[in-house]
Design a protein around this motif. Structure first.
Motif, PDB file in Angstrom:
ATOM      1  N   ARG A   1       0.853  -1.179   0.000  1.00 46.54           N
ATOM      2  CA  ARG A   1       0.000   0.000   0.000  1.00 46.54           C
ATOM      3  C   ARG A   1       0.889   1.229   0.000  1.00 46.54           C
ATOM      4  NH1 ARG A   1      -5.595   1.069   2.574  1.00 46.54           N
ATOM      5  NH2 ARG A   1      -5.872   3.119   1.681  1.00 46.54           N
ATOM      6  N   VAL A   2       0.486   2.250  -0.692  1.00 46.47           N
ATOM      7  CA  VAL A   2       1.209   3.517  -0.713  1.00 46.47           C
ATOM      8  C   VAL A   2       0.471   4.490   0.189  1.00 46.47           C
ATOM      9  CG1 VAL A   2       1.889   5.453  -2.174  1.00 46.47           C
ATOM     10  CG2 VAL A   2       2.102   3.133  -3.018  1.00 46.47           C
ATOM     11  N   VAL A   3       1.248   5.202   1.029  1.00 41.15           N
ATOM     12  CA  VAL A   3       0.673   6.213   1.918  1.00 41.15           C
ATOM     13  C   VAL A   3       1.472   7.502   1.747  1.00 41.15           C
ATOM     14  CG1 VAL A   3      -0.170   4.541   3.613  1.00 41.15           C
ATOM     15  CG2 VAL A   3       2.104   5.512   3.889  1.00 41.15           C
ATOM     16  N   PRO A   4       0.862   8.654   2.034  1.00 41.88           N
ATOM     17  CA  PRO A   4       1.619   9.905   1.957  1.00 41.88           C
ATOM     18  C   PRO A   4       2.827   9.859   2.902  1.00 41.88           C
ATOM     19  CG  PRO A   4      -0.731  10.355   2.139  1.00 41.88           C
ATOM     20  CD  PRO A   4      -0.552   8.879   2.370  1.00 41.88           C
ATOM     21  N   ALA A   5       3.925  10.479   2.513  1.00 40.14           N
ATOM     22  CA  ALA A   5       5.163  10.446   3.294  1.00 40.14           C
ATOM     23  C   ALA A   5       4.982  11.032   4.692  1.00 40.14           C
ATOM     24  CB  ALA A   5       6.271  11.185   2.561  1.00 40.14           C
ATOM     25  N   GLU A   6       4.069  11.967   4.832  1.00 43.10           N
ATOM     26  CA  GLU A   6       3.885  12.616   6.128  1.00 43.10           C
ATOM     27  C   GLU A   6       2.952  11.841   7.061  1.00 43.10           C
ATOM     28  OE1 GLU A   6       0.936  14.393   3.228  1.00 43.10           O
ATOM     29  OE2 GLU A   6       3.084  14.011   3.184  1.00 43.10           O
ATOM     30  N   SER A   7       2.515  10.658   6.666  1.00 42.64           N
ATOM     31  CA  SER A   7       1.614   9.844   7.486  1.00 42.64           C
ATOM     32  C   SER A   7       2.291   9.441   8.796  1.00 42.64           C
ATOM     33  CB  SER A   7       1.205   8.563   6.752  1.00 42.64           C
ATOM     34  OG  SER A   7       0.480   8.877   5.595  1.00 42.64           O
ATOM     35  N   THR A   8       1.520   9.499   9.866  1.00 46.10           N
ATOM     36  CA  THR A   8       2.023   9.056  11.169  1.00 46.10           C
ATOM     37  C   THR A   8       1.960   7.533  11.226  1.00 46.10           C
ATOM     38  OG1 THR A   8      -0.159   9.085  12.204  1.00 46.10           O
ATOM     39  CG2 THR A   8       1.092  11.166  12.236  1.00 46.10           C
ATOM     40  N   PRO A   9       2.671   6.913  12.169  1.00 48.72           N
ATOM     41  CA  PRO A   9       2.580   5.455  12.311  1.00 48.72           C
ATOM     42  C   PRO A   9       1.138   4.967  12.531  1.00 48.72           C
ATOM     43  CG  PRO A   9       4.500   6.228  13.463  1.00 48.72           C
ATOM     44  CD  PRO A   9       3.746   7.451  13.016  1.00 48.72           C
ATOM     45  N   PHE A  10       0.334   5.729  13.257  1.00 48.44           N
ATOM     46  CA  PHE A  10      -1.060   5.345  13.471  1.00 48.44           C
ATOM     47  C   PHE A  10      -1.842   5.387  12.160  1.00 48.44           C
ATOM     48  CE2 PHE A  10      -5.495   6.364  14.586  1.00 48.44           C
ATOM     49  CZ  PHE A  10      -5.796   5.208  15.281  1.00 48.44           C
ATOM     50  N   GLU A  11      -1.623   6.409  11.349  1.00 48.74           N
ATOM     51  CA  GLU A  11      -2.300   6.501  10.052  1.00 48.74           C
ATOM     52  C   GLU A  11      -1.869   5.367   9.121  1.00 48.74           C
ATOM     53  OE1 GLU A  11      -2.966  11.342   9.838  1.00 48.74           O
ATOM     54  OE2 GLU A  11      -1.073  10.485   9.145  1.00 48.74           O
ATOM     55  N   ILE A  12      -0.596   4.981   9.195  1.00 47.03           N
ATOM     56  CA  ILE A  12      -0.114   3.859   8.392  1.00 47.03           C
ATOM     57  C   ILE A  12      -0.803   2.571   8.835  1.00 47.03           C
ATOM     58  CG2 ILE A  12       1.896   2.448   7.807  1.00 47.03           C
ATOM     59  CD1 ILE A  12       3.571   5.063   8.055  1.00 47.03           C
ATOM     60  N   ALA A  13      -0.931   2.365  10.143  1.00 42.27           N
ATOM     61  CA  ALA A  13      -1.621   1.179  10.664  1.00 42.27           C
ATOM     62  C   ALA A  13      -3.076   1.165  10.210  1.00 42.27           C
ATOM     63  CB  ALA A  13      -1.530   1.139  12.187  1.00 42.27           C
ATOM     64  N   GLN A  14      -3.742   2.312  10.226  1.00 41.81           N
ATOM     65  CA  GLN A  14      -5.122   2.389   9.750  1.00 41.81           C
ATOM     66  C   GLN A  14      -5.213   2.036   8.267  1.00 41.81           C
ATOM     67  OE1 GLN A  14      -6.100   6.436  10.973  1.00 41.81           O
ATOM     68  NE2 GLN A  14      -7.575   5.598  12.446  1.00 41.81           N
ATOM     69  N   ALA A  15      -4.226   2.454   7.475  1.00 45.71           N
ATOM     70  CA  ALA A  15      -4.222   2.136   6.045  1.00 45.71           C
ATOM     71  C   ALA A  15      -4.069   0.632   5.832  1.00 45.71           C
ATOM     72  CB  ALA A  15      -3.098   2.892   5.341  1.00 45.71           C
ATOM     73  N   VAL A  16      -3.238  -0.021   6.644  1.00 44.31           N
ATOM     74  CA  VAL A  16      -3.060  -1.470   6.535  1.00 44.31           C
ATOM     75  C   VAL A  16      -4.366  -2.177   6.870  1.00 44.31           C
ATOM     76  CG1 VAL A  16      -1.891  -3.472   7.540  1.00 44.31           C
ATOM     77  CG2 VAL A  16      -0.574  -1.441   6.948  1.00 44.31           C
ATOM     78  N   VAL A  17      -5.025  -1.756   7.936  1.00 48.26           N
ATOM     79  CA  VAL A  17      -6.280  -2.384   8.357  1.00 48.26           C
ATOM     80  C   VAL A  17      -7.383  -2.171   7.335  1.00 48.26           C
ATOM     81  CG1 VAL A  17      -8.104  -2.285  10.108  1.00 48.26           C
ATOM     82  CG2 VAL A  17      -5.725  -2.336  10.802  1.00 48.26           C
ATOM     83  N   SER A  18      -7.399  -1.029   6.694  1.00 43.97           N
ATOM     84  CA  SER A  18      -8.466  -0.732   5.737  1.00 43.97           C
ATOM     85  C   SER A  18      -8.149  -1.240   4.335  1.00 43.97           C
ATOM     86  CB  SER A  18      -8.719   0.776   5.683  1.00 43.97           C
ATOM     87  OG  SER A  18      -7.602   1.443   5.131  1.00 43.97           O
ATOM     88  N   HIS A  19      -7.028  -1.895   4.180  1.00 44.36           N
ATOM     89  CA  HIS A  19      -6.604  -2.385   2.864  1.00 44.36           C
ATOM     90  C   HIS A  19      -7.607  -3.391   2.294  1.00 44.36           C
ATOM     91  CE1 HIS A  19      -3.906  -3.580  -0.335  1.00 44.36           C
ATOM     92  NE2 HIS A  19      -4.110  -4.836  -0.023  1.00 44.36           N
ATOM     93  N   ILE A  20      -7.920  -3.223   1.018  1.00 49.96           N
ATOM     94  CA  ILE A  20      -8.767  -4.172   0.297  1.00 49.96           C
ATOM     95  C   ILE A  20      -7.858  -4.915  -0.666  1.00 49.96           C
ATOM     96  CG2 ILE A  20     -10.682  -4.442  -1.318  1.00 49.96           C
ATOM     97  CD1 ILE A  20     -11.809  -1.820  -0.127  1.00 49.96           C
ATOM     98  N   PRO A  21      -7.733  -6.222  -0.512  1.00 48.61           N
ATOM     99  CA  PRO A  21      -6.800  -6.958  -1.368  1.00 48.61           C
ATOM    100  C   PRO A  21      -7.122  -6.778  -2.846  1.00 48.61           C
ATOM    101  CG  PRO A  21      -7.570  -8.339   0.421  1.00 48.61           C
ATOM    102  CD  PRO A  21      -8.397  -7.081   0.455  1.00 48.61           C
ATOM    103  N   GLY A  22      -6.074  -6.628  -3.591  1.00 45.59           N
ATOM    104  CA  GLY A  22      -6.200  -6.499  -5.042  1.00 45.59           C
ATOM    105  C   GLY A  22      -5.207  -7.421  -5.695  1.00 45.59           C
TER     106      GLY A  22
END
Length: 85
Positions: free
Chosen positions: A55-76
């Motif tokens: 998953r790609v996240v903005p560079a300024e994302s906090t560790p918590f925001e990165i964790a949220q992105a992983v959890v919300s990931h929809i497999p492709g």
């Protein structure tokens, strides 16, 4: 390290039992395109499967925001890593 903090946030998130199956989680240093915003590439693997998710996240994302992105990931698209190639 960022990965350790992301892992701590993932483990603390309630109601996401599949998160306990995450085996590795890597977060790249910020990368800059010749155009647009800088970003980080997040890659994780699950226990008992050779496939990785990214998953790609903005560079300024906090560790918590990165964790949220992983959890919300929809497999492709899935990438298999074969050890014998």
């Amino acid at each position: 390290m960022v990965e350790d903090t992301v892992f701590a946030h993932l483990r603390a998130m309630p109601g996401n039992e599949w998160v306990r199956q995450i085996h590795t989680c890597k977060v790249s240093d910020p990368l800059q395109h010749p155009w647009g915003r800088s970003y980080r590439l997040v890659e994780w693997t699950m226990k008992h499967t050779p496939e990785s998710s990214r998953r790609v996240v903005p560079a300024e994302s906090t560790p918590f925001e990165i964790a949220q992105a992983v959890v919300s990931h929809i497999p492709g698209r899935r990438f298999c890593q074969h050890g014998d190639e």
